[in-house]
Design a protein around this motif. Structure first.
Motif, PDB file in Angstrom:
ATOM      1  N   VAL A   6      15.217  54.162 -47.975  1.00  0.00           N
ATOM      2  CA  VAL A   6      14.828  53.164 -48.960  1.00  0.00           C
ATOM      3  C   VAL A   6      14.709  53.839 -50.319  1.00  0.00           C
ATOM      4  O   VAL A   6      14.106  54.908 -50.440  1.00  0.00           O
ATOM      5  CB  VAL A   6      13.478  52.530 -48.561  1.00  0.00           C
ATOM      6  N   SER A   7      15.295  53.232 -51.346  1.00  0.00           N
ATOM      7  CA  SER A   7      15.204  53.808 -52.689  1.00  0.00           C
ATOM      8  C   SER A   7      13.928  53.331 -53.381  1.00  0.00           C
ATOM      9  O   SER A   7      13.482  52.194 -53.173  1.00  0.00           O
ATOM     10  CB  SER A   7      16.427  53.430 -53.526  1.00  0.00           C
ATOM     11  N   ALA A  16      12.501  49.500 -53.785  1.00  0.00           N
ATOM     12  CA  ALA A  16      11.186  49.226 -53.188  1.00  0.00           C
ATOM     13  C   ALA A  16      10.241  48.588 -54.202  1.00  0.00           C
ATOM     14  O   ALA A  16       9.417  47.732 -53.845  1.00  0.00           O
ATOM     15  CB  ALA A  16      10.590  50.502 -52.623  1.00  0.00           C
ATOM     16  N   LYS A  17      10.353  48.993 -55.469  1.00  0.00           N
ATOM     17  CA  LYS A  17       9.471  48.457 -56.513  1.00  0.00           C
ATOM     18  C   LYS A  17       9.721  46.973 -56.786  1.00  0.00           C
ATOM     19  O   LYS A  17       8.864  46.288 -57.347  1.00  0.00           O
ATOM     20  CB  LYS A  17       9.648  49.261 -57.802  1.00  0.00           C
ATOM     21  N   LYS A  18      10.917  46.481 -56.415  1.00  0.00           N
ATOM     22  CA  LYS A  18      11.239  45.067 -56.616  1.00  0.00           C
ATOM     23  C   LYS A  18      10.673  44.186 -55.497  1.00  0.00           C
ATOM     24  O   LYS A  18      10.755  42.965 -55.573  1.00  0.00           O
ATOM     25  CB  LYS A  18      12.763  44.878 -56.658  1.00  0.00           C
ATOM     26  N   ARG A  23      11.217  39.033 -50.346  1.00  0.00           N
ATOM     27  CA  ARG A  23      11.739  40.324 -49.890  1.00  0.00           C
ATOM     28  C   ARG A  23      10.623  41.368 -49.880  1.00  0.00           C
ATOM     29  O   ARG A  23       9.752  41.377 -50.762  1.00  0.00           O
ATOM     30  CB  ARG A  23      12.892  40.768 -50.782  1.00  0.00           C
ATOM     31  N   THR A  24      10.689  42.241 -48.878  1.00  0.00           N
ATOM     32  CA  THR A  24       9.625  43.218 -48.659  1.00  0.00           C
ATOM     33  C   THR A  24      10.213  44.560 -48.238  1.00  0.00           C
ATOM     34  O   THR A  24      11.412  44.684 -47.992  1.00  0.00           O
ATOM     35  CB  THR A  24       8.676  42.730 -47.543  1.00  0.00           C
ATOM     36  N   VAL A  25       9.335  45.536 -48.128  1.00  0.00           N
ATOM     37  CA  VAL A  25       9.682  46.822 -47.524  1.00  0.00           C
ATOM     38  C   VAL A  25       8.573  47.142 -46.535  1.00  0.00           C
ATOM     39  O   VAL A  25       7.388  46.955 -46.829  1.00  0.00           O
ATOM     40  CB  VAL A  25       9.857  47.935 -48.587  1.00  0.00           C
TER      41      VAL A  25
END
Length: 696
Positions: A207-208, A212-214, A327-329
């Motif tokens: 994951v970049s 991830a910040k988005k 959207r999530t991580v």
């Protein structure tokens, strides 16, 4: 719930080596049969070589002679142009002017290598030409090798089509060849093109930080997956935490396939063409390359992953106070199997994350109870699975029933699917609903429901048909009252047959079986293309930029057709494995249950193996003259009055196992005593019944 009929596509039956099935219908509408008119349809090429194109808005198929196929193969979607109107009672004839879509592009057969050229001779039950194989496309194949070949080009100007060898097929693996033939015959390619594989390999691992910040970050929240013990593609996970306000935050996290599979790419084209993964007893043919399905998107433990999520704020009684979609991580803390979770539930919460699992199970059971209370139909389900040896041959059979661990996942997936559909259902563009792939299920088929109600009444079950809701309540009451009784199996089997088939469509009519006004498939994008479409439309709506996709209904239709093809492949493969397994028991006797009745005999499913075979009417001809009583789902003897009805227990002998036809033949054991009528079935003639078998 809204009630509106979906347009039913005309079904193509299996064509026999004659044109008998094509003689009874009539053309509708003069404009359709006018010479020069063109129509879209599917070509059915019989074993004798004649072609018939099924056109949706024509009652009668269009005859196409072999010289007018213009490179069309069996099952292709084509454009047919009428050349003969069929006036005066004659048949409508035409010629293929365009191939719209190939059903099958990969074939199994043998290579014939001559001095200056090579040909591929397909092993197929429908006529098709041999394929010319250039020397540099043999890929190591030698004369008489069995191979998988891909059709690469077929210019009308050329006399023969060209192909290339994709792989060699091991001669000793007969069951492997059979499974591949089933998949290829249904139009599923066995491998991915190099360009598709190359695109899948391009994506970096992990994951970049920028991406991830988005997204909303759940990596610090307890998250785990629950899947079959042999699963490799984990496309859903659950997270759980208790908020300061006393509410529980339950996250349903789904692999974000749409992040990797973008519209207009070869990867997306291939996923759409397949539209689904296919699950056979001994293999999975994935919709996406393993780099995507088993690595990048699979929510494997101890790895950060991109997800699309539905997050619910809930009370401990299952009341939903808020829903968030986006959207999530995530970071999965643990990978559970269903069996492990079931053990924790049965042990009252003893085990890893036991408290969280018990809470989720309590919530799931409350949601399940409420769903049935609101009209969902509670058909029980069993999954029959084969135990295979190292050569993929069945050596045993296991039966898996839906337990609380399965229901836990099922309820939260249903919840997410429902709320995503409800969210989209409120959005319009230019005062029109956003085109969206709903998963819908119509009310029961009235033509099938009537006879079923008459049959169910014989067991004391009555139906209230005053509304779809009342019908659902009647079904549930019947299933509850019949549970554990001899008639349970037959009532469930016949009840399911009265139901319409669930399909994808942009026209939302609700899901009758689940009792939902809005429903879609959001939770399995690794194995279902409609879920990928749902993710894309959902993100557009979250971005407040919904788009009008004029091809959405066509996409839904394609996905429904591919789903049916996959299901037919799975049934064919299961039948093959049944025959393969039962072939070791030729001459042996088993207890069974009548599972189906037809004018030519009845089917029996063995109690021990759940393997179905046919007892032909011909094999019973020395006992009595049996007649098919369609309304009672039974065969009745004219002289003895002896009946064979769905659900009856019988004793059978295994007399034939035909792998090529995927057919088991059983014979009724002489002197079988019917447990209800106490009649002994004996021949009416003083001779042993002839051991000839009818065809299923």
């Amino acid at each position: 719930m809204k009630k509106k009929k979906i347009n039913k596509e005309s079904k193509q039956k299996e064509s026999k080596d004659s044109s008998a099935k094509h003689k009874s219908s009539k053309v509708s509408g003069g404009k359709h049969k006018h010479p020069g008119a063109s129509h879209r349809g599917v070509i059915d090429i019989t074993r004798s070589g004649m072609g018939y194109v099924t056109v949706v808005d024509m009652e009668r198929d269009v005859i196409v002679r072999p010289q007018h196929f213009n490179t069309a193969l069996h099952g292709d979607t084509v454009e047919v142009q009428i050349t003969k109107s069929g006036g005066g009672g004659g048949r409508v004839e035409g010629e293929i002017v365009r191939i719209i879509e190939r059903k099958q592009t990969q074939f199994i057969g043998r290579i014939s290598i001559q001095k200056n050229y090579s040909f591929f001779i397909p092993e197929t039950d429908r006529p098709m030409p041999d394929l010319f194989i250039p020397t540099d496309k043999l890929n190591g194949a030698v004369n008489n090798d069995k191979v998988v070949v891909k059709l690469t080009s077929w210019d009308k100007a050329k006399r023969v089509p060209e192909g290339e060898v994709l792989e060699l097929v091991k001669q000793e693996a007969e069951n492997d060849i059979a499974m591949k033939q089933i998949l290829l015959g249904a139009g599923f390619n066995l491998s991915f093109d190099d360009e598709v594989m190359e695109q899948a390999e391009r994506f970096p691992d992990g994951v970049s930080d920028a991406e991830a910040k988005k997204r909303r970050d759940f990596r610090d929240v307890l998250t785990f997956t629950i899947d079959p013990v042999d699963a490799k593609d984990f496309d859903d996970a659950l997270s759980i935490k208790k908020n300061a306000n006393g509410l529980y935050e339950i996250g349903v996290h789904i692999a974000d396939v749409s992040y990797y599979v973008e519209p207009g790419t070869k990867l997306d084209d291939e996923a759409y063409a397949r539209a689904t993964s296919v699950y056979l007893p001994d293999r999975v043919l994935p919709m996406l390359p393993e780099r995507i399905s088993n690595e990048l998107c699979s929510l494997r433990p101890k790895e950060d992953k991109y997800t699309f999520s539905a997050v619910f704020q809930m009370t401990d009684k299952g009341e939903i106070k808020d829903v968030w979609l986006g959207r999530t991580v995530i970071h999965s803390n643990h990978r559970f199997s269903y069996e492990q979770v079931q053990e924790i539930i049965e042990a009252g919460g003893e085990g890893l994350y036991g408290d969280e699992i018990m809470l989720l199970n309590t919530l799931a059971q409350k949601m399940r109870k409420e769903r049935f209370k609101k009209g969902a139909i509670n058909f029980s389900s069993q999954e029959v699975r084969f135990v295979l040896d190292e050569n993929r041959k069945p050596i045993g059979i296991t039966i898996k029933e839906s337990k609380e661990a399965h229901q836990l996942i099922e309820e939260f997936m249903l919840l997410a699917n429902k709320h995503v559909a409800e969210f989209i259902g409120k959005i319009t563009v230019k005062e029109k609903p956003v085109p969206f792939p709903y998963r819908v299920h119509d009310t029961p088929d009235e033509a099938k429901l009537g006879p079923f109600m008459v049959f169910a009444k014989k067991y004391g079950h009555t139906f209230d048909v005053s509304s779809p809701q009342r019908i659902a309540e009647s079904f549930n009451q019947m299933l509850k009252d019949a549970h554990g009784k001899p008639e349970q199996h037959v009532l469930e089997a016949l009840g399911i047959r009265t139901m319409a088939k669930a399909v994808y469509t942009a026209e939302n009519i609700g899901h009758y079986g689940l009792g939902f006004e809005h429903y879609c498939h959001f939770t399995s994008p690794i194995r279902r293309y409609p879920d990928v479409l749902v993710h894309r439309v959902l993100q557009q709506c979250l971005d407040k930029q919904p788009q009008i996709d004029k091809k959405m209904e066509a996409k839904c239709k394609h996905c429904s057709e591919r789903e049916r093809s996959a299901m037919e492949s799975e049934r064919a493969a299961n039948k093959y494995k049944q025959v393969e397994y039962m072939s070791q028991f030729l001459g042996e006797e088993f207890e069974g249950v009548v599972s189906g009745v037809a004018s030519f005999g009845f089917w029996v499913e063995t109690v021990a193996h759940k393997c179905e075979g046919l007892v032909s009417l011909f094999s019973l001809s020395d006992f009595d003259d049996f007649r098919h009583m369609e309304e009672d789902y039974c065969l009745v003897g004219k002289r003895s009055g002896r009946s064979f009805r769905m659900g009856d227990k019988v004793t059978i002998k295994v007399v034939a196992a035909n792998l090529e036809k995927r057919q088991l033949d059983y014979e009724l054991v002489l002197g079988h005593i019917d447990s209800t009528e106490k009649k002994v079935l004996q021949p009416t003639k003083f001779q042993h019944p002839k051991k000839k078998r009818g065809k299923k």
